[in-house]
Design an enzyme around this catalytic site. Structure first.
Site, mmCIF file in Angstrom:
data_model
loop_
_atom_site.group_PDB
_atom_site.id
_atom_site.type_symbol
_atom_site.label_atom_id
_atom_site.label_comp_id
_atom_site.label_asym_id
_atom_site.label_seq_id
_atom_site.Cartn_x
_atom_site.Cartn_y
_atom_site.Cartn_z
ATOM 1 N N GLN A 74 55.214 -7.366 -76.668
ATOM 2 C CA GLN A 74 54.843 -7.379 -78.081
ATOM 3 C C GLN A 74 53.447 -6.795 -78.243
ATOM 4 O O GLN A 74 52.442 -7.497 -78.157
ATOM 5 C CB GLN A 74 54.903 -8.804 -78.640
ATOM 6 C CG GLN A 74 54.713 -8.827 -80.135
ATOM 7 C CD GLN A 74 55.009 -10.182 -80.731
ATOM 8 O OE1 GLN A 74 55.566 -11.063 -80.097
ATOM 9 N NE2 GLN A 74 54.624 -10.338 -81.970
ATOM 10 N N PHE A 75 53.383 -5.491 -78.523
ATOM 11 C CA PHE A 75 52.089 -4.827 -78.673
ATOM 12 C C PHE A 75 51.295 -5.372 -79.853
ATOM 13 O O PHE A 75 50.074 -5.299 -79.882
ATOM 14 C CB PHE A 75 52.258 -3.309 -78.773
ATOM 15 C CG PHE A 75 52.680 -2.814 -80.127
ATOM 16 C CD1 PHE A 75 51.730 -2.408 -81.059
ATOM 17 C CD2 PHE A 75 54.017 -2.759 -80.473
ATOM 18 C CE1 PHE A 75 52.112 -1.952 -82.311
ATOM 19 C CE2 PHE A 75 54.411 -2.303 -81.717
ATOM 20 C CZ PHE A 75 53.455 -1.901 -82.644
ATOM 21 N N THR A 76 51.968 -5.970 -80.831
ATOM 22 C CA THR A 76 51.267 -6.464 -82.014
ATOM 23 C C THR A 76 50.341 -7.633 -81.698
ATOM 24 O O THR A 76 49.518 -8.010 -82.539
ATOM 25 C CB THR A 76 52.256 -6.876 -83.129
ATOM 26 O OG1 THR A 76 53.086 -7.924 -82.659
ATOM 27 C CG2 THR A 76 53.097 -5.684 -83.572
#
Length: 141
Positions: A74-76
């Site tokens: 999850q890059f967010t």
């Protein structure tokens, strides 16, 4: 490297309507983000922390109970919303940097003896889970 770890009763992740990873009994979901300066050693350390974190019932770890772990990239997690209304993603490592490190973390978890399920790196994933407690812990290196 940043991980948000949730104790769950069950969880699954789907891509295009197809379940690609699921755990059907109490365990952990680990949402994992990678930044530009992360290393394989950090991935190994985060894996060990997830596996040994005593947040399951009776202060047990995933390794103690043989509990499954669902890992989802999850890059967010590296989104920055301090200015304005639109987050920036500059602190998130690009796919060619992040994917091998997430894979290394999964490999380390498995080497420790954890049963690991995963999402699909870079895909539009739909995550379903029931947080147990709720218990949510942030691990950051």
């Amino acid at each position: 490297m940043r991980a948000v770890i949730q104790r769950v009763t069950h969880a699954s992740v789907s891509v295009d309507g197809v379940v690609v990873g699921a755990i059907d009994r109490p365990g952990l979901v680990a949402l994992v983000g990678v930044t530009h300066t992360d290393t394989p050693a950090q991935a190994d350390t985060v894996a060990r922390k997830i596996a040994e974190l005593r947040i399951l019932r009776d202060e047990r770890s995933a390794l103690d109970d043989g509990a499954p772990v669902l890992v989802i990239s999850q890059f967010t997690l590296y989104g920055d919303a301090r200015k304005g209304r639109r987050p920036t993603w500059q602190a998130a490592a690009p796919g060619p940097v992040a994917e091998p490190l997430v894979d290394a973390m999964v490999t380390s978890l498995r080497a420790l003896g954890a049963r690991v399920e995963t999402g699909v790196f870079g895909a539009d994933m739909k995550v379903s889970l029931t947080n147990d407690g709720p218990v949510t812990i942030i691990v950051e290196l």
